[in-house]
Scaffold this active site. Structure first.
Site, PDB file in Angstrom:
ATOM      1  N   LYS A  89       1.106   0.554  -1.055  1.00  0.00           N
ATOM      2  CA  LYS A  89       2.291   0.801  -1.707  1.00  0.00           C
ATOM      3  C   LYS A  89       3.140   1.793  -0.739  1.00  0.00           C
ATOM      4  O   LYS A  89       2.702   2.951  -0.465  1.00  0.00           O
ATOM      5  CB  LYS A  89       1.678   1.520  -3.156  1.00  0.00           C
ATOM      6  N   TYR A 129      -1.952   3.987  -1.276  1.00  0.00           N
ATOM      7  CA  TYR A 129      -0.537   4.463  -1.599  1.00  0.00           C
ATOM      8  C   TYR A 129      -0.373   5.551  -0.560  1.00  0.00           C
ATOM      9  O   TYR A 129      -0.757   6.482  -0.571  1.00  0.00           O
ATOM     10  CB  TYR A 129      -0.717   5.001  -2.989  1.00  0.00           C
TER      11      TYR A 129
END
Length: 303
Positions: free
Chosen positions: A166, A138
């Site tokens: 992400k 992420y």
């Protein structure tokens, strides 16, 4: 339940963590109810205890208990947020999430201490070596103060357990390069910014870990589903329909507005854990108006 390549596709709400009315104690009954509501709306999976879930202020025990509650409540895949700026702590949270039954884990890049690329790689690789679950890296520089290097992400994608990314950097060129250079890997890119979901999907992203899907899961699912089917005209229509709400949900620090929006919809009290506070009167006014407009539009369509 095992996640395979191309199943990091669709809409995964970044769940809020509900607290009981008037306190900041986790409300597990409401959490399970919310998970079931989202599952019934057709989402492809759930992401508890991420940034939207106020993970930074949960204890390790609370963190594991939230994951367990969501896992027990639904049959869709659960991607548990387990990141930390301490590799040792992130590893512990990841192992506990695995023990709680999570299907995959989401790991934010180390914040505040801002490691160099070699340290970034070692952080994620250490957890990937130790925890045999699909893992999503992420990147959210606005929260971490650190933008993950593209080369580092590409190197991590070669690890069999690192299967997703992400994207919340706001840099479409960076995301495009990551997609381009990982096409031969078992690796999917998900948008981490609702306003960028459709643009990133046009470049090959496969879906979104979404804030707006907590409030409008059906519309978010319809938009992403249309894009996955190649119907970008329909996807654009829904993107613009949701645009004002997407922007309003970041008028104040996430998850303040989304919790207020969920309260307006009757999904539970908008309690925050300090230092987060309730939304301003202006934010509540804007959200109330936008949610009413979306409901009217849905009613008109059904009629």
């Amino acid at each position: 339940m095992t996640i395979h390549h191309d199943t990091f596709a669709g809409v995964y709400p970044a769940m809020t963590t509900p607290f009981t009315d008037g306190t900041d104690e986790v409300d597990h009954a409401l959490l399970a109810e919310d998970a079931r509501r989202l599952e019934a709306a057709g989402v492809d999976g759930l992401v508890p205890v991420g940034s939207t879930g106020e993970a930074a202020t949960l204890t390790h025990d609370e963190h594991a208990e939230v994951v367990e509650t969501v896992v027990d409540a639904v049959d869709v895949p659960v991607i548990a947020g387990t990141g930390s700026n301490s590799t040792r702590e992130a590893l512990d949270l990841s192992e506990r999430a695995a023990d709680a039954g999570a299907d995959a884990i989401l790991l934010i890049s180390p914040y505040y201490n801002k490691p160099e690329p070699a340290g970034q790689y070692e952080h994620f690789a250490t957890i990937a070596d130790a925890v045999d679950l699909p893992q999503v890296v992420y990147n959210v520089p606005s929260r971490t103060g650190l933008n993950l290097d593209v080369d580092t992400v590409v190197d991590l994608a070669a690890h069999e357990n690192v299967q997703g990314y992400k994207a919340a950097s706001g840099d479409a060129n960076q995301v495009s390069e990551i997609i381009e250079r990982t096409r031969e890997e078992t690796f999917d890119v998900l948008s981490g910014d609702d306003g960028m979901t459709l643009p990133l999907m046009s470049m090959g992203a496969t879906g979104t870990i979404s804030v707006v899907a907590n409030v409008e899961p059906e519309r978010a699912g319809a938009m992403v589903g249309a894009a996955l089917d190649g119907d970008f005209e329909r996807a654009r229509e829904i993107h613009h329909e949701l645009g004002p709400l997407m922007r309003a949900l970041f008028r104040e620090t996430n998850p303040i507005p989304v919790k207020e929006a969920m309260a307006i919809r009757g999904y539970g009290p908008a309690e925050m854990r300090p230092p987060l506070t309730r939304g301003s009167e202006e934010t509540l006014r804007v959200l109330t108006e936008l949610l009413a407009e979306l409901e009217e539009a849905a009613d008109a369509t059904e009629a």
